[in-house]
Design a protein around this motif. Structure first.
Motif, PDB file in Angstrom:
ATOM      1  N   ALA A  20      -1.131   4.031 -12.420  1.00 51.42           N
ATOM      2  CA  ALA A  20      -2.393   3.355 -12.086  1.00 51.42           C
ATOM      3  C   ALA A  20      -3.576   4.132 -12.651  1.00 51.42           C
ATOM      4  CB  ALA A  20      -2.520   3.208 -10.569  1.00 51.42           C
ATOM      5  N   TYR A  51       3.516   3.121  -2.307  1.00 54.42           N
ATOM      6  CA  TYR A  51       3.914   3.073  -3.716  1.00 54.42           C
ATOM      7  C   TYR A  51       4.807   4.255  -4.045  1.00 54.42           C
ATOM      8  CZ  TYR A  51       0.205  -0.370  -4.430  1.00 54.42           C
ATOM      9  OH  TYR A  51      -0.575  -1.493  -4.372  1.00 54.42           O
ATOM     10  N   VAL A  97      -7.443   3.471 -12.194  1.00 60.26           N
ATOM     11  CA  VAL A  97      -7.691   3.153 -10.782  1.00 60.26           C
ATOM     12  C   VAL A  97      -6.886   4.071  -9.866  1.00 60.26           C
ATOM     13  CG1 VAL A  97      -8.185   0.710 -11.240  1.00 60.26           C
ATOM     14  CG2 VAL A  97      -5.843   1.396 -10.666  1.00 60.26           C
ATOM     15  N   ALA A  98      -7.396   4.234  -8.635  1.00 64.86           N
ATOM     16  CA  ALA A  98      -6.649   4.914  -7.575  1.00 64.86           C
ATOM     17  C   ALA A  98      -6.059   3.838  -6.668  1.00 64.86           C
ATOM     18  CB  ALA A  98      -7.573   5.821  -6.774  1.00 64.86           C
ATOM     19  N   LEU A  99      -4.892   4.140  -6.085  1.00 63.70           N
ATOM     20  CA  LEU A  99      -4.184   3.127  -5.292  1.00 63.70           C
ATOM     21  C   LEU A  99      -4.781   2.949  -3.900  1.00 63.70           C
ATOM     22  CD1 LEU A  99      -0.504   3.918  -6.345  1.00 63.70           C
ATOM     23  CD2 LEU A  99      -1.914   1.987  -7.052  1.00 63.70           C
ATOM     24  N   GLY A 100      -5.789   3.745  -3.567  1.00 59.83           N
ATOM     25  CA  GLY A 100      -6.439   3.592  -2.271  1.00 59.83           C
ATOM     26  C   GLY A 100      -7.654   4.486  -2.206  1.00 59.83           C
ATOM     27  N   ARG A 101      -8.299   4.466  -1.049  1.00 59.10           N
ATOM     28  CA  ARG A 101      -9.494   5.305  -0.856  1.00 59.10           C
ATOM     29  C   ARG A 101      -9.159   6.620  -0.202  1.00 59.10           C
ATOM     30  NH1 ARG A 101     -10.418   0.479  -1.071  1.00 59.10           N
ATOM     31  NH2 ARG A 101     -12.238  -0.419  -2.101  1.00 59.10           N
ATOM     32  N   GLY A 159       0.813  -1.213   0.000  1.00 63.41           N
ATOM     33  CA  GLY A 159       0.000   0.000   0.000  1.00 63.41           C
ATOM     34  C   GLY A 159       0.846   1.262   0.000  1.00 63.41           C
ATOM     35  N   ALA A 185       3.935   5.387  -9.650  1.00 65.08           N
ATOM     36  CA  ALA A 185       2.965   4.290  -9.651  1.00 65.08           C
ATOM     37  C   ALA A 185       1.546   4.833  -9.561  1.00 65.08           C
ATOM     38  CB  ALA A 185       3.247   3.342  -8.486  1.00 65.08           C
TER      39      ALA A 185
END
Lengths: 456, 107
Positions: free
Chosen positions: A141, A133, A147-151, A131, A137
């Protein structure tokens, strides 16, 4: 006909290929991407529908022009193109390559390396967790996968990419919790002025994006640690410019301190390196047109971090230098213009380096428990333990302590490792030496290495 | 389907109109879209790709551009894959750890 091998199909490699093709050569282009574009102008896979404007913002026209030019050359059979292929190393004037066809060997008379750049990373305690990055990255992404790497993402580090990624993520609907810049405003003011003098429009665009981040953005911060549990990051602990402590809850962190040149193949091709104090990294030695030693030419961020526009110019110049050395008559009018443009890019890049410095002090003060080698979990303390035997030299520290021995081959730890060696030994980072590149520069199954065929 | 409310690490922001496909990760059937990389497909439904070999933590990739080699994962059969640069294919059977026939260096 002379065989010219170009490694990399980003803006530098694409322009180099175009220049050679115009002179009547059929260059061989080897690139790791599935489609030409490099990282900055990376294209999503087939079936993705966002228009260039959504992917590349203000650079959309440049990106589309490059992609179109390359596709037209491909259709016309003007280049030999090997996508999804990695050069692993060289044996004389032969490149070992892995790709969809397995292992191949391609011979060449001249070599143009347009290998680009990657994020320049500094360790932050906790950065080894799932989680966390690189900033690049986070951008890849979004650009290539949507996409997003998280919320709830914390972006931290420094450099133009920090603001750009934050802007792009928010525009796409991602939740950015904080944008933490370790560069103090004083440095940004001095460097920013130089940037503005060289490229006012680009600088103004960056400032506007920064302003749009509002209170999410903090300059002059110090990153203390990434708090993480079994599920990855849960908070970033940091201090602001007035040394007040903050804890920002998050489930993803993206880190990066501007960029570093990807130089493993350049090293294996026998090019010499010099320490650049401006960039706090080792950069390959080449003349203003990108002419290095032994029939090797360099272009783009792999030679020095000038960005995409500089890479296009450098790609043309390197290919022109190659053509001139092969005895081709090349038009000199464009060369003068390109040299002036490249000089402007260099002035701008110098301002960027001044504005967003490498966080040497932060690294020198890392706790001993901090993981420095992310591949193998080797800590700052363990690095220090090797010094009495290894001495203050990066390659020997690598041999004894495995800092730089892991699967990334030192790409993400060698700068911090050198900084720590220097701090412990009381020397300058340049005196800690440069990690020698080792083939293969990408992992390859032993079965593939054993099955090498020669079609060169 | 992996939507904004998916349990994984990643969150889809765009490009949701592609063809669906399914695959297995650690024996569990998961869904993704054609054009997703292995990394995207797995992390839309899971929190990690693999366990670290040299520490207690898990890993979920790092650079996404083929430079760090953090995201290599196993298949039930066949070679390991670099998840960030391998397109996900229908029916893939992926593993976060080594398959049974491979010795575990930690045991």
């Amino acid at each position: 006909m002379s065989r010219v091998l170009i490694v990399g199909a980003g803006p530098a490699g694409m322009r180099a290929a175009e220049t050679l093709a115009r002179a009547g050569l059929v260059p061989i282009v080897v690139d790791e991407g599935a489609r030409a574009g490099g990282q900055i102008y990376r294209r999503p896979p087939d079936g993705f529908i966002r228009p260039p404007k959504a992917l590349y913002g203000a650079e959309a026209k440049k990106a589309a022009a490059l992609h179109r030019m390359f596709e037209e050359m491909l259709r016309a059979g003007l280049i030999t193109y090997h996508p999804q292929s990695s050069v692993l190393g060289f044996s004389g004037n032969t490149a070992q390559i892995t790709g969809p066809e397995g292992m191949t060997a391609i011979g060449f008379d001249r070599l143009i390396l347009a290998t680009g750049a990657m994020d320049r990373l500094a360790p932050v305690p906790g950065w080894q967790h799932a989680g966390v990055y690189s900033l690049g990255a986070a951008q890849i992404a979004l650009k290539a996968q949507g996409v997003a790497l998280g919320r709830r993402i914390v972006l931290a580090g420094s450099g133009p990419l920090l603001t750009l990624v934050a802007h792009q993520l928010r525009k796409a609907g991602a939740n950015v919790a904080a944008v933490l810049d370790t560069a103090p405003l004083s440095a940004q003011a001095v460097g920013g002025l130089r940037m503005a003098m060289a490229r006012p429009l680009v600088t103004a665009r960056g400032l506007a994006m920064r302003a749009g981040l509002g209170r999410l953005y903090h300059a002059g911060v110090r990153l203390d640690r990434i708090e993480a549990g079994d599920d990855g990051p849960c908070a970033m602990h940091w201090r602001d410019a007035r040394n007040r402590s903050h804890v920002t809850p998050c489930d993803a962190v993206a880190l990066g301190w501007h960029l570093q040149a990807e130089t493993a193949l350049t090293d294996l091709a026998g090019v010499a390196f010099d320490w650049s104090g401006t960039w706090a990294q080792w950069l390959p030695r080449a003349d203003a047109e990108g002419r290095a030693s032994g029939g090797v030419y360099l272009a783009g961020d792999g030679m020095g971090i000038l960005g995409a526009d500089g890479a296009e110019v450098a790609g043309r110049l390197a290919a022109s230098a190659c053509l001139a050395d092969l005895g081709y008559a090349i038009p000199l009018r464009n060369r003068g213009r390109d040299m002036r443009r490249l000089a402007r890019m260099r002035r701008f890049a110098g301002g960027v380096a001044r504005a967003f410095p490498w966080p040497a002090e932060m690294i020198r003060n890392l706790p001993d428990s901090t993981v420095i080698c992310r591949c193998e979990g080797i800590t700052a303390g363990e690095l220090g333990d090797t010094l009495p035997l290894a001495g203050a030299e990066a390659n020997r520290v690598k041999s004894l302590g495995r800092i730089g021995m892991g699967r990334c081959q030192g790409r993400y730890c060698q700068r911090a490792g050198a900084e720590l060696i220097a701090a412990l030994a009381g020397i300058a980072p340049a005196q800690a030496g440069r990690l020698r590149a080792q083939p293969p520069v990408r992992p390859a199954p032993i079965s593939l290495l054993c099955s090498e065929t020669d079609n060169g | 389907m992996s939507a904004a409310g998916s349990p994984g690490r990643l969150r889809r922001l765009a490009e949701t109109g592609r063809e669906p496909l399914s695959f297995h990760f650690d024996g569990v059937r998961l869904h993704a879209l054609a054009g997703d990389t292995v990394l995207t497909g797995v992390l839309l439904s899971a929190g990690h790709l693999r366990k670290a070999e040299f520490g207690p933590e898990r890993r979920a990739g790092f650079c996404l551009m083929g430079a760090c080699q953090d995201c290599w994962i196993w298949q039930e059969d066949g070679p390991r894959l670099r998840a960030c640069s391998t397109p996900l294919r229908e029916g893939m059977r992926l593993l976060s750890g080594s398959p049974h026939y491979w010795p575990d260096p930690r045991s």
